[in-house]
Write a protein that holds these residues in place. Structure first.
Motif, short mmCIF file in Angstrom:
data_model
loop_
_atom_site.label_atom_id
_atom_site.label_comp_id
_atom_site.label_asym_id
_atom_site.label_seq_id
_atom_site.Cartn_x
_atom_site.Cartn_y
_atom_site.Cartn_z
N GLY A 192 6.30 25.96 7.26
CA GLY A 192 5.39 25.06 6.55
C GLY A 192 4.15 24.68 7.34
N PHE A 193 3.89 25.36 8.46
CA PHE A 193 2.71 25.11 9.29
C PHE A 193 1.95 26.41 9.53
N ASP A 194 0.64 26.27 9.81
CA ASP A 194 -0.15 27.38 10.32
C ASP A 194 -0.16 27.28 11.84
N VAL A 195 0.25 28.36 12.51
CA VAL A 195 0.32 28.38 13.97
C VAL A 195 -0.41 29.61 14.49
N GLY A 196 -1.28 29.44 15.48
CA GLY A 196 -1.99 30.60 15.98
C GLY A 196 -2.93 30.33 17.12
N LYS A 197 -3.90 31.25 17.28
CA LYS A 197 -4.82 31.20 18.41
C LYS A 197 -6.14 31.84 18.01
N VAL A 198 -7.24 31.25 18.48
CA VAL A 198 -8.58 31.79 18.28
C VAL A 198 -9.19 32.06 19.65
N THR A 199 -9.75 33.25 19.83
CA THR A 199 -10.44 33.59 21.07
C THR A 199 -11.91 33.84 20.78
N ILE A 200 -12.77 33.25 21.59
CA ILE A 200 -14.22 33.38 21.41
C ILE A 200 -14.80 34.09 22.62
N ASP A 201 -15.51 35.17 22.36
CA ASP A 201 -16.15 35.98 23.41
C ASP A 201 -15.17 36.41 24.49
N GLY A 202 -13.90 36.51 24.11
CA GLY A 202 -12.89 36.97 25.05
C GLY A 202 -12.54 35.99 26.14
N THR A 203 -13.13 34.78 26.10
CA THR A 203 -12.91 33.83 27.21
C THR A 203 -12.38 32.47 26.75
N TYR A 204 -13.02 31.87 25.77
CA TYR A 204 -12.55 30.57 25.28
C TYR A 204 -11.37 30.77 24.33
N GLU A 205 -10.33 29.96 24.50
CA GLU A 205 -9.14 30.07 23.67
C GLU A 205 -8.84 28.73 23.02
N LEU A 230 0.84 -1.19 0.00
CA LEU A 230 0.00 0.00 0.00
C LEU A 230 0.88 1.24 0.00
N VAL A 231 0.41 2.30 -0.67
CA VAL A 231 1.13 3.58 -0.73
C VAL A 231 0.21 4.69 -0.25
N THR A 232 0.76 5.63 0.50
CA THR A 232 -0.03 6.73 1.06
C THR A 232 -0.07 7.92 0.12
N ALA A 233 -1.26 8.47 -0.07
CA ALA A 233 -1.44 9.74 -0.77
C ALA A 233 -1.74 10.82 0.26
N SER A 234 -1.07 11.97 0.15
CA SER A 234 -1.26 13.00 1.17
C SER A 234 -1.06 14.39 0.60
N LEU A 235 -1.43 15.38 1.42
CA LEU A 235 -1.10 16.78 1.18
C LEU A 235 -0.18 17.21 2.31
N VAL A 236 0.85 17.97 1.99
CA VAL A 236 1.78 18.47 3.01
C VAL A 236 1.93 19.97 2.83
N GLY A 237 1.83 20.70 3.93
CA GLY A 237 2.04 22.14 3.86
C GLY A 237 1.10 22.90 4.77
N ALA A 238 1.00 24.20 4.51
CA ALA A 238 0.20 25.10 5.31
C ALA A 238 -1.01 25.55 4.51
N PRO A 239 -2.22 25.15 4.89
CA PRO A 239 -3.41 25.49 4.10
C PRO A 239 -3.64 26.98 3.92
N ALA A 240 -3.13 27.80 4.85
CA ALA A 240 -3.36 29.25 4.74
C ALA A 240 -2.34 29.96 3.86
N ALA A 241 -1.32 29.25 3.39
CA ALA A 241 -0.28 29.90 2.57
C ALA A 241 -0.89 30.55 1.33
#
Length: 353
Positions: free
Chosen positions: A256-269, A59-70
């Motif tokens: 090669g990665f997307d790195v970050g943070k999302v805050t919701i209503d100023g409380t959930y991270e 078996l052989v693996t098919a994949s995508l590699v990279g940063a989707p937001a690029a």
């Protein structure tokens, strides 16, 4: 061997269910729909269970590699086929089936185009039943096989950024070179990699995970709005953690990665390393990778990948315990999980093991 009939409705279910199981990563819905529909337009891709293949079949693996937001990313279906051709020539052995590296909006249908072109079946035993950031996490614990030689081929980009690459070596070194190639190609490459036997895939893969994506997609698309979100969490055994407005969103493409943070209503991270890694409120942890954490439009139930989050969006956040997912052996490998802590600057291992 069970054959799963693929048609355009199944493509939609697989892509949308894959988007949920992508946990913020796994590519874009539009790309998955394009590739899946194109596969049906040019031929009849085959999806089969693994039960009647021979243990020694390859078996052989098919994949995508990279940063989707690029911003300069460029991968087309022909790139998937070209990467497969390059790898086939390199290994010089018969290939009996194609597997995807993970579930995700685009990645659940990895291999369907190649199947339509070559006639080889896609086997429902992905390297992982959810999306993950690193190549090693999607490599069936081959990182633990000291004598394994990883063969990988990557294709992507356009114009001056176009690249074709074949590499062999240790899994870590080969994966690092492919990740660097994705940067040179503008952010994303189609990859064919890591020939393994069916026996090895059975020990380490996520058998049945594509069918799980199809079932989740059916639950989502057969309902609307809040009812669709409820249907998804019932199907997966998860819950809605919160619903609110994105008040802060930081996402950077680095290495090669997307790195970050999302805050919701100023409380959930929520922390991001391609996929959502954690969700917390005032220090209380509600989910930790490889638990599934996913964002959806609170009104339409459209899955929203991490790279598509915008300030002001009204979103719902769901979580599903890892025990409810179909996961690879890599998700139990402490060595592969440790780098998450270094990237997001939060404890991970104590919540997993």
């Amino acid at each position: 061997m069970a054959n799963i009939k693929l048609d355009k409705k199944i493509v939609e279910y697989a892509v949308y269910g894959g988007a949920i199981l992508g946990g913020g990563g796994g590519g874009w819905i539009e790309d998955g729909l394009q590739i899946g529909r194109l596969a049906l337009d040019i031929g009849q891709p085959k999806l089969q269970t693994v039960d009647e293949l021979q243990e020694e079949d390859l078996l052989v693996t098919a994949s995508l590699v990279g940063a989707p937001a690029a911003k300069e990313k460029f991968v087309k279906p022909i790139h998937y086929a070209r990467a497969f051709d390059i790898l086939s020539q390199k290994i010089g052995k018969p290939i009996h089936g194609i597997i995807t590296n993970e579930n995700g909006a685009a990645t659940t249908v990895n291999g369907w185009f190649q199947s339509a072109v070559t006639g080889l079946p896609v086997i429902d035993i992905p390297c992982n039943g959810r999306a993950h950031p690193t190549g090693s996490m999607g490599s069936l614990n081959l990182s633990e096989q000291t004598d394994y030689i990883s063969y990988q081929a990557a294709v992507g980009g356009k114009g001056a950024n176009y690249i074709e690459l074949s590499v062999s070596g240790s899994l870590d070194k080969a994966s690092t070179i492919i990740r660097k190639a994705s940067i040179e190609a503008g952010g994303l490459v189609a990859v064919a990699r890591n020939p393994v036997s069916v026996a090895y895939a059975k020990e380490n893969g996520a058998a049945g995970a594509i069918q799980q994506a199809i079932q989740v997609g059916e639950a989502l698309l057969n309902h609307t709005g809040e009812a669709a979100i409820d249907a998804v969490v019932r199907k997966l055994g998860g819950k809605v953690v919160t619903e609110g407005t994105v008040t802060e969103f930081i996402l950077e493409t680095a290495g090669g990665f997307d790195v970050g943070k999302v805050t919701i209503d100023g409380t959930y991270e929520l922390t991001v390393w391609n996929e959502y890694m954690t969700i917390e409120k005032n220090g209380e942890r509600f989910g930790t990778f490889p638990d599934l954490i996913m964002t959806l439009d609170a009104r339409t139930a459209e899955p929203i990948v991490s790279a598509a989050i915008k300030k002001g969006q009204h979103i719902a956040v769901i979580t599903v315990p890892k025990e409810k997912l179909i996961l690879s052996s890599t998700m139990r490998n402490e060595k592969l999980m440790k780098p998450i802590e270094e990237i997001i600057k939060k404890p991970i291992l104590e919540y997993i093991f």
